[in-house]
Design an enzyme around this catalytic site. Structure first.
Site, PDB file in Angstrom:
ATOM      1  N   GLU A 250      38.679  37.386  24.205  1.00 56.86           N
ATOM      2  CA  GLU A 250      39.293  37.823  25.481  1.00 56.86           C
ATOM      3  C   GLU A 250      37.809  36.965  26.574  1.00 56.86           C
ATOM      4  O   GLU A 250      36.840  37.057  26.041  1.00 56.86           O
ATOM      5  CB  GLU A 250      38.929  39.157  24.617  1.00 56.86           C
ATOM      6  CG  GLU A 250      39.810  39.973  24.578  1.00 56.86           C
ATOM      7  CD  GLU A 250      39.834  41.578  23.955  1.00 56.86           C
ATOM      8  OE1 GLU A 250      38.983  41.658  24.590  1.00 56.86           O
ATOM      9  OE2 GLU A 250      40.835  42.292  23.097  1.00 56.86           O
ATOM     10  N   LYS A 252      35.022  38.834  29.566  1.00 57.61           N
ATOM     11  CA  LYS A 252      34.508  38.981  28.804  1.00 57.61           C
ATOM     12  C   LYS A 252      34.298  39.285  30.611  1.00 57.61           C
ATOM     13  O   LYS A 252      33.206  38.736  31.092  1.00 57.61           O
ATOM     14  CB  LYS A 252      32.867  39.133  28.391  1.00 57.61           C
ATOM     15  CG  LYS A 252      31.969  40.167  28.652  1.00 57.61           C
ATOM     16  CD  LYS A 252      30.557  39.417  27.906  1.00 57.61           C
ATOM     17  CE  LYS A 252      29.335  40.645  27.949  1.00 57.61           C
ATOM     18  NZ  LYS A 252      29.220  40.845  28.727  1.00 57.61           N
ATOM     19  N   GLU A 302      37.263  48.023  31.012  1.00 58.23           N
ATOM     20  CA  GLU A 302      36.309  47.343  31.444  1.00 58.23           C
ATOM     21  C   GLU A 302      36.937  47.535  32.896  1.00 58.23           C
ATOM     22  O   GLU A 302      38.087  47.019  33.389  1.00 58.23           O
ATOM     23  CB  GLU A 302      35.380  46.048  31.302  1.00 58.23           C
ATOM     24  CG  GLU A 302      33.613  45.905  32.311  1.00 58.23           C
ATOM     25  CD  GLU A 302      33.227  46.196  31.701  1.00 58.23           C
ATOM     26  OE1 GLU A 302      33.017  46.666  30.347  1.00 58.23           O
ATOM     27  OE2 GLU A 302      32.046  45.437  31.804  1.00 58.23           O
ATOM     28  N   PHE A 343      40.701  47.167  26.733  1.00 56.51           N
ATOM     29  CA  PHE A 343      41.040  45.788  25.939  1.00 56.51           C
ATOM     30  C   PHE A 343      40.621  46.419  24.407  1.00 56.51           C
ATOM     31  O   PHE A 343      41.281  45.773  23.740  1.00 56.51           O
ATOM     32  CB  PHE A 343      39.895  44.925  25.569  1.00 56.51           C
ATOM     33  CG  PHE A 343      38.181  45.749  26.110  1.00 56.51           C
ATOM     34  CD1 PHE A 343      37.986  46.234  25.674  1.00 56.51           C
ATOM     35  CD2 PHE A 343      37.782  45.992  27.850  1.00 56.51           C
ATOM     36  CE1 PHE A 343      36.885  47.090  25.043  1.00 56.51           C
ATOM     37  CE2 PHE A 343      37.311  46.470  27.590  1.00 56.51           C
ATOM     38  CZ  PHE A 343      36.117  47.042  26.108  1.00 56.51           C
ATOM     39  N   ARG A 419      26.973  48.676  17.187  1.00 53.55           N
ATOM     40  CA  ARG A 419      26.089  46.725  17.116  1.00 53.55           C
ATOM     41  C   ARG A 419      26.815  46.206  15.591  1.00 53.55           C
ATOM     42  O   ARG A 419      25.574  46.290  14.804  1.00 53.55           O
ATOM     43  CB  ARG A 419      24.474  46.524  17.950  1.00 53.55           C
ATOM     44  CG  ARG A 419      25.031  46.693  19.032  1.00 53.55           C
ATOM     45  CD  ARG A 419      24.036  46.499  19.511  1.00 53.55           C
ATOM     46  NE  ARG A 419      23.456  46.985  20.429  1.00 53.55           N
ATOM     47  CZ  ARG A 419      23.859  46.863  21.506  1.00 53.55           C
ATOM     48  NH1 ARG A 419      24.912  45.248  22.068  1.00 53.55           N
ATOM     49  NH2 ARG A 419      23.745  47.691  23.262  1.00 53.55           N
ATOM     50  N   LYS A 425      29.448  38.845  21.579  1.00 59.00           N
ATOM     51  CA  LYS A 425      30.294  37.861  22.960  1.00 59.00           C
ATOM     52  C   LYS A 425      28.740  36.893  23.116  1.00 59.00           C
ATOM     53  O   LYS A 425      28.413  36.601  22.080  1.00 59.00           O
ATOM     54  CB  LYS A 425      29.614  39.368  24.141  1.00 59.00           C
ATOM     55  CG  LYS A 425      27.577  39.428  23.709  1.00 59.00           C
ATOM     56  CD  LYS A 425      26.820  40.588  24.375  1.00 59.00           C
ATOM     57  CE  LYS A 425      25.838  40.674  24.173  1.00 59.00           C
ATOM     58  NZ  LYS A 425      25.220  42.028  24.317  1.00 59.00           N
TER      59      LYS A 425
HETATM   60  P1  AMP Z   1      26.631  43.203  27.141  1.00 59.80           P
HETATM   61  O1  AMP Z   1      26.443  44.354  27.962  1.00 59.80           O
HETATM   62  O2  AMP Z   1      26.335  42.383  27.224  1.00 59.80           O
HETATM   63  O3  AMP Z   1      26.590  44.191  26.036  1.00 59.80           O
HETATM   64  O4  AMP Z   1      28.173  43.662  26.746  1.00 59.80           O
HETATM   65  C1  AMP Z   1      29.727  43.732  26.437  1.00 59.80           C
HETATM   66  C2  AMP Z   1      29.663  44.947  27.136  1.00 59.80           C
HETATM   67  O5  AMP Z   1      30.727  43.481  27.696  1.00 59.80           O
HETATM   68  C3  AMP Z   1      30.650  46.206  27.005  1.00 59.80           C
HETATM   69  O6  AMP Z   1      30.504  46.644  26.398  1.00 59.80           O
HETATM   70  C4  AMP Z   1      31.866  46.286  27.853  1.00 59.80           C
HETATM   71  O7  AMP Z   1      31.735  46.845  29.166  1.00 59.80           O
HETATM   72  C5  AMP Z   1      31.568  44.960  28.470  1.00 59.80           C
HETATM   73  N1  AMP Z   1      33.626  43.905  28.382  1.00 59.80           N
HETATM   74  C6  AMP Z   1      33.775  43.044  29.280  1.00 59.80           C
HETATM   75  N2  AMP Z   1      34.790  42.668  29.023  1.00 59.80           N
HETATM   76  C7  AMP Z   1      35.037  43.169  27.325  1.00 59.80           C
HETATM   77  C8  AMP Z   1      35.959  42.866  26.611  1.00 59.80           C
HETATM   78  N3  AMP Z   1      36.965  41.960  26.453  1.00 59.80           N
HETATM   79  N4  AMP Z   1      35.659  43.591  24.811  1.00 59.80           N
HETATM   80  C9  AMP Z   1      35.273  44.720  25.002  1.00 59.80           C
HETATM   81  N5  AMP Z   1      34.177  44.634  26.092  1.00 59.80           N
HETATM   82  C10 AMP Z   1      34.269  44.446  26.952  1.00 59.80           C
END
Ligand code: AMP
Length: 568
Positions: A250, A252, A302, A343, A419, A425
């Site tokens: 998906e 991000k 998001e 999502f 986690r 990611k």
């Molecule tokens: P990070 O903030 O780097 O830990 O990445 C995770 C965050 O990405 C999640 O907490 C969401 O806020 C965001 N996010 C954006 N797009 C998506 C998606 N398609 N699926 C899940 N999380 C997403």
């Protein structure tokens, strides 16, 4: 229960850093806590309500000083002097209480119920005379407290309990106390915590050591639950290795996490740190009503900001002011619109979907949502086993101004707050970290009276470790980005300790930091330092559990070294 008994447990817990010893102390203690006294589970977390509850004790150092002065009959200037000397306001209370006559104590025995009762009145107070009313509620407790009790009372008041107890410590203590430490029950306790987000509720349901009681804890729409978190993938290959083939990819999106609860006509919105932002996003409420079918549901999404004219997506900082905004909300929602990218789904029409495999959940959201670009859409997704296809998708995500891509295991359940590696990611190495501000320095000259240089920390289990100092990136006014005015307003009430120009702050404010590189450093407790750090965003949607870990920083260092090696 006598508060003295709890204070002794706090003391024991703070005297060991070993997790197993803490679990041992806590499990023995929990066996002695009756259901009647189960609010103690909140006190063990330094709180008076479940952590998602927005009512906080919120007592400033100034009020604590006044209360200590009144309760111990010490001049407040003397209390301040002794605070400057000892550096810990809880210890000051303990010291000054020692000097008190013990006769009053014998007649006023403090109970945990009385402590909770008085503390719960604090957040309710508003308007004229609030400070005096707060003072008298706290003084009443401190007057009856013995030295150890006053130490922990004051620490609870200012939100700095320092006993090193996390949610997981309590989980393992419950397992040991009521389920004979049988590891088979661990997951069941965890699931009950996931559904309720309330350790008191889980403690009560565990008392009889019966699984059926835990199963009675249900997911409740309208009550915030934690969002599932992602781990980093090092490469596309790495993602396939961990999640298997095929998997879902998906976009991000680069905005902020929004969990959407709907029950009948009632809709509530929560951020990743479980803050209720329902009032701040009226347009999202109407999108949910119009474009999503169903009587009740919990969606995970998001929210991403975009430029009204160009329709280009913006970064988080551009829309961050919407999260805390209390006035002119409509005007701001028109100026800084968001698109909701759904999502995941956790609950639908009376059914808990946490255990439903991801692929089925993804199908469900596609059935119930009618997409309206720039309002509410379903996140762009592909199911694939093909690395080349992923590469194309990744490139396209970056071209569309998004952060990168997510990989999701098709069979995985939804695991709130963890986690677990079902969701990975991938984004370009950007030299960015989210860190918490744990200290600062008073400025001089033009900046006299302002906190102007900020100490940053990462986390390692339950401790915060310093990793550098930052002053750049902060603007004069918050309109231009992250402002000194806004930061000072947020940080000053968090001062726990002061010595000379330096202050120690309660870890709470999370910022995004851009840096040039990471170096080994003996100057900071983490063993690392950031070169040329700059604050790029105030992450008011995140809490301290979201910041970078020591392990991540070590990994970033290794990646950086291998990159340099390649280039040299
Ligand atoms: P990070 O903030 O780097 O830990 O990445 C995770 C965050 O990405 C999640 O907490 C969401 O806020 C965001 N996010 C954006 N797009 C998506 C998606 N398609 N699926 C899940 N999380 C997403």
């Amino acid at each position: 229960m006598r508060y003295e008994k709890l204070a002794k447990v706090y003391e024991e817990l703070s005297q060991t850093t070993k997790r197993l010893e803490k679990i041992d102390i806590l499990s023995k203690f929990l066996e002695t806590v009756s259901i009647e006294d189960s609010d103690i589970l909140y006190l063990l977390q330094g709180d008076i309500y479940p952590t998602y509850d927005e009512r906080k004790i919120g007592i400033s150092n100034q009020i604590a000083i006044k209360a200590i002065s009144k309760a111990t009959g010490t001049d407040s200037k003397k209390v301040v002097l002794s605070w400057k000397k000892i550096g810990d306001i809880g210890e000051v209370a303990k010291d000054l209480t020692k000097g008190k006559k013990q006769t009053t104590l014998a007649t006023h025995l403090l109970t945990t119920k009385k402590v909770i009762e008085n503390l719960r009145k604090l957040p309710e107070l508003i308007g004229k005379g609030t400070v005096d009313k707060k003072l008298s509620l706290i003084t009443e407790l401190l007057t009856s407290a013995n030295p150890t009790e006053s130490l922990y009372l004051v620490r609870t008041l200012i939100g700095d309990l320092r006993i090193g107890v996390q949610e997981s410590t309590i989980k393992y203590s419950i397992l040991k106390a009521f389920f004979k430490n049988n590891k088979e029950y661990e997951e069941e306790i965890q699931k009950a915590i996931d559904r309720s987000n309330d350790l008191k509720e889980v403690f009560e349901a565990s008392k009889n050591g019966k699984l059926e009681d835990l199963e009675q804890i249900k997911l409740q729409v309208g009550k915030p639950i934690k969002a599932m978190l992602a781990q980093k993938a090092n490469s596309i290959e790495d993602a396939f290795k961990h999640l298997g083939k095929p998997l879902a990819i998906e976009y991000k999106y680069d905005g902020f996490r929004l969990l959407i609860h709907k029950k009948g006509n009632e809709i509530s919105l929560f951020t990743r740190s479980l803050e209720n932002v329902t009032n701040q996003f009226p347009e999202v409420i109407s999108y949910i009503k119009e474009f999503v079918k169903g009587d009740s549901f919990i969606l995970d999404s998001e929210a991403v900001g975009y430029d009204k004219k160009t329709k280009r997506y913006t970064d988080f900082q551009a829309i961050s002011q919407r999260i805390k905004r209390k006035y002119e909300i409509k005007k701001l929602s028109e100026k800084l619109p968001v698109e909701v990218n759904v999502f995941d789904i956790l609950y639908y029409n009376g059914k808990n979907e946490l255990e439903t495999p991801f692929q089925k959940r993804a199908e469900l959201i596609r059935k119930i949502i009618t997409e309206h670009p720039y309002k509410l859409i379903v996140s762009k997704m592909k199911i694939t086993s093909n690395e080349k296809e992923v590469k194309e998708f990744y490139k396209k995500a970056l071209k569309d101004n998004q952060e990168g891509i997510m990989f999701k295991n098709l069979e995985a359940p939804y695991k709130p707050g963890r986690r677990v590696g079902n969701m990975l990611k991938l984004k370009p190495e950007t030299n960015d970290l989210d860190l918490v501000i744990t200290g600062a320095e008073w400025g001089t000259g033009k900046r006299a009276g302002w906190l102007s240089s900020f100490i940053l920390s990462c986390k390692n289990e339950n401790e915060f470790l310093e990793i550098g100092k930052v002053g750049t990136g902060v603007k004069e006014k918050s309109k231009e980005g992250v402002g000194f005015d806004e930061l000072n307003e947020k940080l000053k009430p968090l001062i726990i300790k002061e010595s000379g120009k330096e202050v120690k702050l309660k870890p709470s404010i999370v910022v995004s930091i851009h840096y040039q590189d990471i170096q080994k450093s003996p100057n900071y407790a983490s063993g690392w330092a950031l070169r040329f750090p700059r604050i790029t965003a105030l992450r008011n949607d995140r809490g301290t559990h979201d910041i970078a870990t020591l392990e991540e920083i070590e990994k970033d260092f290794i990646t950086q070294r291998s990159k340099n090696y390649k280039y040299n």
